[in-house]
Design a protein around this motif. Structure first.
Motif, PDB file in Angstrom:
ATOM      1  N   VAL A  81      49.877  43.323 -10.625  1.00  0.00           N
ATOM      2  CA  VAL A  81      49.267  41.993 -10.684  1.00  0.00           C
ATOM      3  C   VAL A  81      47.854  42.160 -11.232  1.00  0.00           C
ATOM      4  O   VAL A  81      47.235  43.205 -11.052  1.00  0.00           O
ATOM      5  N   GLY A  82      47.392  41.146 -11.917  1.00  0.00           N
ATOM      6  CA  GLY A  82      46.102  41.278 -12.575  1.00  0.00           C
ATOM      7  C   GLY A  82      45.237  40.065 -12.373  1.00  0.00           C
ATOM      8  O   GLY A  82      45.477  39.239 -11.464  1.00  0.00           O
ATOM      9  N   SER A  83      44.262  39.958 -13.221  1.00  0.00           N
ATOM     10  CA  SER A  83      43.260  38.911 -13.111  1.00  0.00           C
ATOM     11  C   SER A  83      43.922  37.532 -13.099  1.00  0.00           C
ATOM     12  O   SER A  83      44.790  37.230 -13.914  1.00  0.00           O
ATOM     13  N   GLY A  84      43.528  36.706 -12.135  1.00  0.00           N
ATOM     14  CA  GLY A  84      44.101  35.370 -12.012  1.00  0.00           C
ATOM     15  C   GLY A  84      45.289  35.320 -11.069  1.00  0.00           C
ATOM     16  O   GLY A  84      45.764  34.246 -10.720  1.00  0.00           O
ATOM     17  N   ASP A  85      45.798  36.505 -10.681  1.00  0.00           N
ATOM     18  CA  ASP A  85      46.949  36.550  -9.779  1.00  0.00           C
ATOM     19  C   ASP A  85      46.493  36.586  -8.324  1.00  0.00           C
ATOM     20  O   ASP A  85      45.334  36.879  -8.029  1.00  0.00           O
ATOM     21  N   VAL A  86      47.455  36.287  -7.430  1.00  0.00           N
ATOM     22  CA  VAL A  86      47.186  36.453  -6.005  1.00  0.00           C
ATOM     23  C   VAL A  86      48.063  37.586  -5.504  1.00  0.00           C
ATOM     24  O   VAL A  86      49.044  37.958  -6.147  1.00  0.00           O
ATOM     25  N   LEU A  87      47.702  38.096  -4.347  1.00  0.00           N
ATOM     26  CA  LEU A  87      48.403  39.271  -3.839  1.00  0.00           C
ATOM     27  C   LEU A  87      48.650  39.123  -2.346  1.00  0.00           C
ATOM     28  O   LEU A  87      47.716  38.897  -1.569  1.00  0.00           O
ATOM     29  N   GLY A  88      49.945  39.224  -1.986  1.00  0.00           N
ATOM     30  CA  GLY A  88      50.280  39.319  -0.580  1.00  0.00           C
ATOM     31  C   GLY A  88      50.629  38.019   0.106  1.00  0.00           C
ATOM     32  O   GLY A  88      49.959  37.010  -0.084  1.00  0.00           O
ATOM     33  N   TRP A  89      51.740  38.042   0.854  1.00  0.00           N
ATOM     34  CA  TRP A  89      52.059  36.921   1.739  1.00  0.00           C
ATOM     35  C   TRP A  89      52.531  37.424   3.097  1.00  0.00           C
ATOM     36  O   TRP A  89      52.977  36.658   3.920  1.00  0.00           O
ATOM     37  N   SER A  90      52.410  38.745   3.301  1.00  0.00           N
ATOM     38  CA  SER A  90      52.839  39.296   4.595  1.00  0.00           C
ATOM     39  C   SER A  90      51.975  38.757   5.726  1.00  0.00           C
ATOM     40  O   SER A  90      52.401  38.698   6.880  1.00  0.00           O
ATOM     41  N   TRP A  91      50.746  38.350   5.430  1.00  0.00           N
ATOM     42  CA  TRP A  91      49.851  37.772   6.448  1.00  0.00           C
ATOM     43  C   TRP A  91      50.391  36.475   6.998  1.00  0.00           C
ATOM     44  O   TRP A  91      50.011  36.025   8.071  1.00  0.00           O
ATOM     45  N   LEU A  92      51.328  35.860   6.241  1.00  0.00           N
ATOM     46  CA  LEU A  92      51.819  34.540   6.603  1.00  0.00           C
ATOM     47  C   LEU A  92      53.071  34.622   7.484  1.00  0.00           C
ATOM     48  O   LEU A  92      53.390  33.695   8.212  1.00  0.00           O
ATOM     49  N   VAL A  93      53.803  35.707   7.354  1.00  0.00           N
ATOM     50  CA  VAL A  93      55.089  35.802   8.051  1.00  0.00           C
ATOM     51  C   VAL A  93      55.121  37.027   8.962  1.00  0.00           C
ATOM     52  O   VAL A  93      54.602  38.081   8.617  1.00  0.00           O
ATOM     53  N   PRO A  94      55.746  36.871  10.131  1.00  0.00           N
ATOM     54  CA  PRO A  94      55.862  38.025  11.025  1.00  0.00           C
ATOM     55  C   PRO A  94      56.658  39.134  10.349  1.00  0.00           C
ATOM     56  O   PRO A  94      57.520  38.818   9.528  1.00  0.00           O
TER      57      PRO A  94
END
Lengths: 157, 382, 289
Positions: A81-94
């Motif tokens: 992933v690069g500039s302008g992208d987001v990273l990670g959704w594990s913080w949202l789900v158990p």
């Protein structure tokens, strides 16, 4: 984790990241109130598989590789992933733990948004939280689709 | 003898029929036509009239073909068998070229077809149409040299059908049973009250042959007799196929449940494509000699029903029998029109007769019409 | 099939056989990857190389083994040599990749329609290649770069299975350093030695700079990759009539006589291999067509 918080006034602003463009200003402010700028040199790890996932990453510059570590074989990068992208959704789900390693491929600047602050912002402004999720879902969907095509090994004979 | 002009009609007495064979042979033609072999009327060498299926007829239905004795001595009293003229124009195996190693390189010598010209004796109207279809395939944008060499020199002696077969539907395809164009000579066999032939001169080449055959003037009644024979044949077709809007009907319904129904019966045996006068698919083989010094390139008939036909890398594009039957029927009746400006079907019924499980394309098309939507045909499909 | 693509196929005169290969000597052999080589061929006996259009293919023949369709991967402005990039994927292509300099191969062609590059003049150009999809696009790039001023922005996205599966690497490096085009290279998976992108070519599209309504796209690669890329470009607003792709099917004769390469009403050898997405979009969604 080798990314050290930068103490100088942050030059990166949550509102400048494309992911937040067009979202309600007050929500953006609330969501980003726990943001920390983190910079990485090539080779630095942003997080490791199994670590507690407590941040949502906005990449402003550089490139981050999502890796799977294998005990008996070299690490495999399955996505960058690069500039302008987001990273990670594990913080949202158990269970709120990272599923992959994230490594900076080159000098990378990010804002790490505190997951608890973000979730509080969702609670406070559910409609904006809903819009936030509507933006995050396609990112997850795209990566799922990519992964599906990747397992087809379409370039194989 | 008199000069014959194209369009002229004459009478050939039955007793003089051998003279026609003789005239063809004298003119240098290799005469091929109907002959009885292995319980069927097939096309082969005709050296004398005894080679013809005198007094035989064929009874046909879906998946059924039987030879039967006629009560008369008709020469052309049958319909069509498993062979078509395709086997002469586009042989089931044909050498395209021979390559010989020369040091580190090689020399390729294309095959030349310089065999004698052929006279096709007993071409049905639908088969004339079939050759026109093949001409568009093999002698259109790209010329197949072998096909062209054989076809351009072949003489076509057509015979109007005096009866319709059980699987015939040339009327639906507008290819018969009357012979209209494309013949060098057309014959109508008239059996009563006496046995003779009405002869139509179709081309200068046909006229040149007929110049050596004893002919008599034809009367208006003879011509009318021929017309009524053809009309009677047309009225007794074994099958019908509604061709209206068939292009879009097939091309827009690749997911129609009927394909699944027919695919459950289809054995992918390729019979329909082998007997079809217009099916043209082929593959090639590289045939080296034992020393590897000389290599021959052979072309042989292939079929869209073969799994390997669409092999691509490790797999085939059309894996299921469903997709292969759909390809065949859609190509034959619909996409052929896009490719060659004509239907690929001439209504001869061979694919129906020679299908071991009796799949009938006229029935399949009708089914595709009556159940245009998935919902409507869903019950029938399961 | 309506097509505005170019055609330079020589159908052959009455006396010529369209099936006869001409001898070509292998001049050079470049190993691209573990299973892919590029061969530079010169006609034997001082004949010229027939002119070809980017996107066209030849039937390439190895004596005693057989022939297969291979796209031309060389420069259309170099009329002295014929370049083919071959991947070992079967008995015949494997034999081709093992042909050494000095040995002779047979060639007939060129066949098919080429990329309609003239339609991209004064437009942004997006070129998306997947795996062995780059070789058929390379002649297009040579031609485009020979007249660079005719086109607006040029974006290339090249995807491969892994870094070691990238072909035409010298060219890729040259293109990368040019200031007048942008190149993104991505692979399906990589080790830590790879500093480039990892992911599908479609994931690189957001980083490409082009004005969708004024863009012409050329795609070549695995069918799934072209389908997904065409959908993604179309979603962004690139007209479906401006998206061109190159199809692959089993071929024996290359001149529309053997029936193998039919795709709906099209003969891929004759009506393609280059098709306009708008024309073939519906066929893409039909299984086992």
């Amino acid at each position: 984790m080798s990314g050290a918080p930068v103490h100088a006034p942050p030059v990166l602003r949550v509102a400048d990241h494309p992911f937040f463009h067009g979202l309600d200003e007050r929500f953006v402010q609330l969501a980003g109130s726990g943001a920390t700028e983190r910079s990485f040199e090539a080779g630095d790890m942003l997080f490791l598989e199994g670590d507690i996932a407590s941040e949502f990453w906005l990449v402003f510059q550089g490139k981050v590789a999502l890796e799977i570590a294998q005990p008996d074989r070299p690490h495999v990068t399955i996505q960058t992933v690069g500039s302008g992208d987001v990273l990670g959704w594990s913080w949202l789900v158990p269970p709120h733990r990272w599923r992959f390693d994230a490594r900076a491929v080159k000098a990378t600047r990010t804002l790490a948004l505190d997951a608890k602050t973000l979730k509080d912002a969702f609670e406070a402004r559910p409609e904006d939280g809903y819009r936030f999720l509507l933006r995050l879902l396609p990112v997850i969907g795209d990566r799922l689709e990519n992964a599906r095509v990747q397992i087809l090994d379409i370039h194989g004979v | 003898m008199e000069e014959l002009s194209v369009g002229a009609q004459r009478i050939l007495e039955r007793a003089d029929f051998p003279r026609l064979l003789k005239a063809l042979q004298s003119a240098g033609y290799r005469v091929v036509g109907p002959t009885v072999r292995d319980g069927a009327i097939v096309y082969g060498e005709v050296r004398a009239e005894q080679d013809l299926p005198i007094g035989w007829t064929d009874r046909q239905d879906a998946g059924k073909y039987r030879l039967e004795r006629r009560t008369d001595q008709a020469l052309f009293g049958y319909n069509v068998g498993p062979h078509s003229w395709k086997k002469f124009l586009f042989p089931s195996r044909e050498r395209l070229w021979t390559a010989t190693r020369t040091g580190t390189s090689f020399t390729v010598t294309p095959e030349k077809d310089d065999g004698p010209p052929m006279a096709f004796l007993g071409v049905r109207a639908c088969e004339l149409a079939g050759m026109d279809v093949s001409d568009r395939v093999f002698d259109g944008v790209v010329r197949d040299p072998g096909y062209h060499a054989r076809r351009s020199r072949a003489l076509r002696i057509a015979v109007q059908c005096g009866q319709a077969g059980g699987t015939c539907f040339c009327v639906s395809m507008r290819t018969g049973p009357g012979v209209r164009t494309g013949h060098d000579i057309a014959l109508t066999e008239i059996l009563t009250p006496r046995h003779y032939f009405l002869v139509d001169v179709g081309s200068p080449a046909g006229a040149a042959v007929l110049a050596h055959v004893p002919l008599k003037p034809a009367a208006k009644e003879d011509s009318e007799m021929a017309h009524s024979i053809v009309a009677q044949t047309a009225a007794s077709m074994g099958r019908t196929l509604d061709t209206s809007g068939i292009h879009d009907l097939l091309l827009t319904q690749p997911e129609h449940p009927r394909w699944e129904v027919v695919a459950r019966r289809c054995l992918s045996c390729t019979n329909c494509t082998m007997v079809c006068p217009t099916c043209f698919c082929s593959s090639t083989d590289e045939v080296p000699d034992l020393q590897g010094e000389t290599v021959e390139r052979w072309r042989h008939w292939d079929s869209c029903f073969n799994l390997e036909f669409t092999a691509l890398h490790a797999n085939s594009v059309r894996k299921s029998p469903l997709s292969r039957y759909r390809q065949w029927l859609t190509h034959k009746l619909a996409s052929w029109q896009d490719q060659f400006g004509t239907s690929g079907c001439i209504g001869c019924g061979r694919c129906i007769t020679w299908c071991p499980v009796g799949i009938d394309l006229t029935e399949e098309v009708a089914a595709l019409r009556t159940a245009p939507t998935k919902a409507a045909a869903g019950g029938g499909a399961r | 099939m309506a097509s505005e693509t170019h055609s330079a196929t020589s159908a052959g005169s009455a006396t010529e056989s369209p099936f006869t290969p001409e001898p070509y000597v292998v001049e050079r052999r470049v190993v691209e990857t573990a299973d892919t080589v590029t061969m530079v061929l010169k006609p034997a006996g001082g004949r010229g190389v027939p002119a070809f259009l980017p996107g066209q293919f030849n039937m390439v023949y190895r004596f005693g083994v057989g022939e297969v369709p291979i796209s031309i991967s060389g420069d259309p402005n170099r009329p002295d040599e014929l370049v083919h990039t071959v991947r070992s994927a079967g008995k015949i292509s494997d034999a081709l990749t093992k042909t050494l300099p000095g040995e002779t191969l047979g060639v007939r062609g060129p066949y098919g329609v080429g990329w309609p590059l003239q339609r991209a003049e004064h437009q942004d150009v997006v070129i998306v290649a997947g795996g062995l999809g780059l070789p058929p696009l390379r002649p297009l790039l040579y031609e485009l770069l020979a007249h660079r001023d005719r086109y607006e922005r040029v974006e290339i996205i090249y995807g491969a299975r892994s870094p070691k599966d990238l072909v035409h690497y010298e060219d890729v490096q040259k293109w990368r350093t040019r200031g007048d085009l942008r190149l993104q290279v991505t692979v399906d998976a990589a080790g830590r030695e790879w500093y480039g992108d990892v992911g599908l070519v479609t994931a690189r599209i957001p980083d490409a700079r082009f004005d969708p309504p004024r863009t012409v796209a050329f795609l070549c690669g695995p069918e799934i990759m072209m389908r997904l890329t065409a959908q993604a470009l179309s979603t962004l607003g690139v007209p479906e009539a401006s998206i061109w792709l190159s199809m692959e099917r089993n071929m024996k004769c290359a001149v529309g006589l053997c029936g193998h390469c039919q795709w709906g009403p099209a003969f891929v050898c004759r009506d393609g291999p280059v098709f306009r997405y708008a024309d073939v979009k519906r066929m893409f969604s039909v299984r086992e067509l």
